[in-house]
Design an enzyme around this catalytic site. Structure first.
Site, PDB file in Angstrom:
ATOM      1  N   TYR A  39      44.133  34.992  34.857  1.00  7.37           N
ATOM      2  CA  TYR A  39      43.706  34.060  33.815  1.00  7.37           C
ATOM      3  C   TYR A  39      44.882  33.225  33.306  1.00  7.37           C
ATOM      4  O   TYR A  39      44.812  31.998  33.236  1.00  7.37           O
ATOM      5  CB  TYR A  39      43.075  34.838  32.667  1.00  7.37           C
ATOM      6  CG  TYR A  39      42.512  33.990  31.556  1.00  7.37           C
ATOM      7  CD1 TYR A  39      41.282  33.365  31.691  1.00  7.37           C
ATOM      8  CD2 TYR A  39      43.212  33.818  30.355  1.00  7.37           C
ATOM      9  CE1 TYR A  39      40.755  32.593  30.668  1.00  7.37           C
ATOM     10  CE2 TYR A  39      42.698  33.053  29.325  1.00  7.37           C
ATOM     11  CZ  TYR A  39      41.471  32.447  29.484  1.00  7.37           C
ATOM     12  OH  TYR A  39      40.953  31.669  28.471  1.00  7.37           O
TER      13      TYR A  39
ATOM     14  N   SER B  98      44.279  27.428  27.435  1.00  6.08           N
ATOM     15  CA  SER B  98      44.215  28.611  26.582  1.00  6.08           C
ATOM     16  C   SER B  98      45.568  28.829  25.924  1.00  6.08           C
ATOM     17  O   SER B  98      46.582  28.279  26.376  1.00  6.08           O
ATOM     18  CB  SER B  98      43.867  29.836  27.445  1.00  6.08           C
ATOM     19  OG  SER B  98      44.035  31.042  26.735  1.00  6.08           O
TER      20      SER B  98
END
Length: 262
Positions: free
Chosen positions: A150, A137
């Site tokens: 995350y 990401s």
């Protein structure tokens, strides 16, 4: 002939969003896709629409990975590619994040990738090589607030990718990471953080969020033979979000930069 023709590719989290877009893109170029997900109804529907195979799968289960690999090899005889895409998000400040949720995010997003790498090494080595794409990401390239679990998991995926690329290169197994920026998917729309349209995401140089099909193009390239000399790379597909601080510039007009000079 496509660099994906007849390749057998496993896509985790392939029921919808980026995973479904990647499976669709690769199937279009002749790959045989094996879609896995905990979302069985959506996963089966996506697989059937592509003429592929669906396997219910929790990526945190080592036995589950063994079942996916066994099903793929029994059906198609080999495994050429793996897209480690399955993941879950977090959106709380560190002080508000529970230990249980933090560990759950790490288990799905990072341990799941680790188990996937372990599971496909043998079949890929037997096939003479392969390509693995781990979906990290933009949060694995820079510090984004509200993403403790995350972000930590996606930085971990980035590092694990580098290690795997060095270890597995001698087996002709390539390992790369893709780092999507803000993308219009069920995950981001659920949290109301992604909105389509020009100018709707001024934090990126392009000023907009991406769509799954744009991320899928990068994944497809890295799985295919067209990227045969690419391993250990991290490819940001984020509209310039992580390139640096975006200074709000006036939008170019059609004749901007035009000159009479030859």
């Amino acid at each position: 002939m496509s660099g994906l023709q007849d390749k057998v590719v496993i896509v985790t989290g392939g029921a919808r969003g980026i995973g479904a877009a990647a499976a669709t893109r690769m199937a279009r170029d002749g790959a045989k896709v094996v879609i896995t997900d905990v979302l069985e109804e959506d996963g089966r529907g996506t697989a059937e629409s592509l003429g592929g195979l669906f396997v219910p799968h929790d990526v945190t289960s080592e036995a589950g990975w063994a079942s996916v690999v066994d099903t793929a090899t029994r059906t198609y005889g080999r495994i050429d590619g793996l897209v480690n895409n399955a993941g879950i998000s977090s959106n709380q400040l560190i002080e508000d994040e529970s230990l249980e949720h933090f560990e759950r995010v790490l288990k799905v997003n990072l341990t799941g990738v680790f188990l996937g790498l372990k599971a496909v090494v043998g079949p890929m080595r037997a096939a003479g090589g392969g390509s693995i794409v781990n979906i990290s990401s933009a949060a694995g390239l820079t510090a984004l607030p509200f993403t403790s679990g995350y972000g930590a998991s996606k930085w971990g995926v980035r590092g694990l990718t580098k290690i795997a690329s060095v270890e597995l290169g001698r087996h002709r197994i390539r390992v790369n990471s893709v780092h999507p920026g803000m993308t219009y998917t069920p995950m981001t729309t659920k949290n109301d953080v992604a909105h389509l349209g020009e100018g709707m995401f001024p934090l990126s140089a392009l000023g907009r969020v991406g769509v799954p099909e744009e991320i899928a193009e990068a994944i497809s390239f890295l799985i295919s033979d067209d990227s045969s000399y690419v391993t250990g790379a991290e490819l940001a597909v984020d509209g310039g979000w992580t390139a640096g601080e975006v200074v709000m510039m006036p939008r170019a007009t059609p004749d901007a930069g035009a000159s009479d000079a030859p």
